[in-house]
Design an enzyme around this catalytic site. Structure first.
Site, PDB file in Angstrom:
ATOM      1  N   LYS A 229      27.377  10.412 -16.618  1.00 44.28           N
ATOM      2  CA  LYS A 229      25.965  10.745 -16.410  1.00 44.28           C
ATOM      3  C   LYS A 229      25.070   9.857 -17.268  1.00 44.28           C
ATOM      4  CE  LYS A 229      27.520  14.885 -17.026  1.00 44.28           C
ATOM      5  NZ  LYS A 229      27.843  16.289 -17.283  1.00 44.28           N
TER       6      LYS A 229
ATOM      7  N   LYS B 161      29.023   7.327 -28.522  1.00 41.87           N
ATOM      8  CA  LYS B 161      27.800   8.133 -28.435  1.00 41.87           C
ATOM      9  C   LYS B 161      26.799   7.739 -29.520  1.00 41.87           C
ATOM     10  CE  LYS B 161      29.398  12.134 -25.860  1.00 41.87           C
ATOM     11  NZ  LYS B 161      29.525  13.597 -25.785  1.00 41.87           N
TER      12      LYS B 161
ATOM     13  N   LYS C 280      33.572   3.787 -17.421  1.00 41.28           N
ATOM     14  CA  LYS C 280      33.927   5.018 -16.701  1.00 41.28           C
ATOM     15  C   LYS C 280      32.664   5.632 -16.100  1.00 41.28           C
ATOM     16  CE  LYS C 280      33.144   8.442 -20.181  1.00 41.28           C
ATOM     17  NZ  LYS C 280      33.249   9.731 -20.671  1.00 41.28           N
TER      18      LYS C 280
HETATM   19  P1  AMP Z   1      32.160  16.208 -20.187  1.00 41.98           P
HETATM   20  O1  AMP Z   1      31.024  15.981 -19.267  1.00 41.98           O
HETATM   21  O2  AMP Z   1      32.284  15.162 -21.251  1.00 41.98           O
HETATM   22  O3  AMP Z   1      32.174  17.616 -20.725  1.00 41.98           O
HETATM   23  O4  AMP Z   1      33.479  16.022 -19.313  1.00 41.98           O
HETATM   24  C1  AMP Z   1      34.037  17.040 -18.523  1.00 41.98           C
HETATM   25  C2  AMP Z   1      35.429  16.653 -18.095  1.00 41.98           C
HETATM   26  O5  AMP Z   1      35.380  15.577 -17.131  1.00 41.98           O
HETATM   27  C3  AMP Z   1      36.326  16.156 -19.224  1.00 41.98           C
HETATM   28  O6  AMP Z   1      37.631  16.684 -19.051  1.00 41.98           O
HETATM   29  C4  AMP Z   1      36.338  14.658 -19.056  1.00 41.98           C
HETATM   30  O7  AMP Z   1      37.512  14.069 -19.551  1.00 41.98           O
HETATM   31  C5  AMP Z   1      36.254  14.535 -17.534  1.00 41.98           C
HETATM   32  N1  AMP Z   1      35.630  13.247 -17.129  1.00 41.98           N
HETATM   33  C6  AMP Z   1      34.408  12.794 -17.499  1.00 41.98           C
HETATM   34  N2  AMP Z   1      34.150  11.588 -16.943  1.00 41.98           N
HETATM   35  C7  AMP Z   1      35.257  11.267 -16.206  1.00 41.98           C
HETATM   36  C8  AMP Z   1      35.616  10.143 -15.380  1.00 41.98           C
HETATM   37  N3  AMP Z   1      34.789   9.116 -15.201  1.00 41.98           N
HETATM   38  N4  AMP Z   1      36.831  10.144 -14.763  1.00 41.98           N
HETATM   39  C9  AMP Z   1      37.683  11.211 -14.937  1.00 41.98           C
HETATM   40  N5  AMP Z   1      37.397  12.307 -15.698  1.00 41.98           N
HETATM   41  C10 AMP Z   1      36.212  12.339 -16.325  1.00 41.98           C
END
Ligand code: AMP
Length: 325
Positions: free
Chosen positions: A198, A114, A195
């Site tokens: 967004k 980040k 991965k």
């Molecule tokens: P965040 O947007 O960082 O709060 O992520 C929300 C949840 O989605 C967290 O548990 C992340 O580990 C999961 N996550 C985010 N991106 C991915 C991805 N590309 N594949 C699987 N899980 C994801």
């Protein structure tokens, strides 16, 4: 009656949820709410460590609540709350800061990634992000944390922080385990080495609320190859396994095994299946959207329930730390 074990997880309100968030986390939340005492949070304090447009933030928080509810989280079965409505989380984070070595935070790969993405805004909150996350989880003495692969390092650190605290002040916190799905890391539509996220732009992900035409457009433009490439094939086959109709699964599975898949055919079928899979979600979300007061009520009630436990944990913590006269 045996008390159910506790599950805690949170998602940041920072734009639309994508199928990676869904397959890595949200789908699992919905399944876990039937078996455990669950707390699912909207991590708004975490989300303000990133660059954001402040006019959009309240809508992003509301939208994530809609996503939670439309995906099937049921406020009668689990607690759904907004992190900043429970001030005890930041209080506990401060105390946990005092047992967390800086060197542990310096190792976090998410902080490094980040920092590259937002090099003009490497703020203290971004660095301290995993400690607030540990406070969220430990506040409810969670047994398990359903997350995607990118969060495993943070959960490992949460276990260490629990240990540091327990060793120094006396045991309060259990060490939580991570709970990952079969698909803990969904890759980007445009770059198979990254991965799905967004932060790589809307072309790289499928939003769970995207209309079928948008899904079709995005998948048509997604990675392709003319040669047999196992990684790219399995990317699409994994999505088909999770979202596809039985008929399509069987048909493409056979083609995959005989290495005879046409990407254009597979992509069209997949786009249609993803659109259909999320049709009930989109419908429910539109209905909920018409009733914002009801959604806010659910969040307020969730915060009230969470605060009862949070207050009790803080009372215990403050006593252990020597802050009670
Ligand atoms: P965040 O947007 O960082 O709060 O992520 C929300 C949840 O989605 C967290 O548990 C992340 O580990 C999961 N996550 C985010 N991106 C991915 C991805 N590309 N594949 C699987 N899980 C994801």
């Amino acid at each position: 009656m045996i008390k159910k074990q506790t599950i805690f997880s949170a998602i940041q309100p920072s734009g639309e949820l994508h199928i990676g968030n869904y397959l890595g986390a949200l789908k699992n939340f919905v399944e876990l709410q039937d078996k455990y005492e669950c707390f699912f949070f909207i991590a708004d304090y975490h989300s303000i460590t990133e660059n954001y447009n402040l006019k959009e933030k309240p809508k992003q928080i509301f939208d994530l609540a809609l996503d939670f509810l439309a995906a099937g989280l049921d406020p009668k079965k689990c607690v759904i709350a907004v992190q900043s409505q429970i001030p005890e989380h930041t209080e506990l984070a401060w105390i946990l800061n005092t047992v967390t070595p800086i060197s542990e935070l310096q190792r976090m790969t998410q902080f490094k990634d980040k920092s590259q993405d937002q090099e003009k805004n490497i703020n203290m909150g971004l660095f301290d992000y995993p400690v607030l996350q540990a406070a969220d989880i430990l506040m409810y003495k969670a047994y398990g944390v359903p997350v995607g692969q990118d969060q495993l390092q943070h959960i490992e650190l949460t276990r260490k922080i629990a240990r540091f605290f327990n060793n120094k002040f006396g045991k309060i916190f259990p060490e939580p385990k991570d709970i990952v799905t079969e698909t803990p890391k969904i890759m980007s539509l445009t770059d198979p080495t990254k991965k799905m996220s967004k932060s790589h732009g809307p072309k790289s992900y499928i939003g769970i609320n995207n209309e079928p035409e948008v899904i079709e457009k995005k998948i048509r433009k997604a990675i392709s190859t003319t040669e047999y490439n196992k990684d790219i094939y399995s990317f699409y086959i994994t999505l088909l396994e999770k979202f596809g109709s039985e008929r399509n699964k069987k048909y493409f599975d056979k083609k995959f095994r005989s290495k005879d898949i046409k990407f254009s055919e597979l992509k069209d079928a997949l786009a249609e299946d993803i659109g259909n899979y999320f049709a009930p979600f989109r419908k429910k979300r539109k209905e909920l959207e018409k009733n914002p007061e009801e959604v806010k009520k659910i969040l307020n009630e969730g915060a009230e329930k969470a605060r009862i436990i949070a207050r009790e944990t803080m009372r215990e913590v403050k006593e252990k730390v020597g802050l009670v006269l």
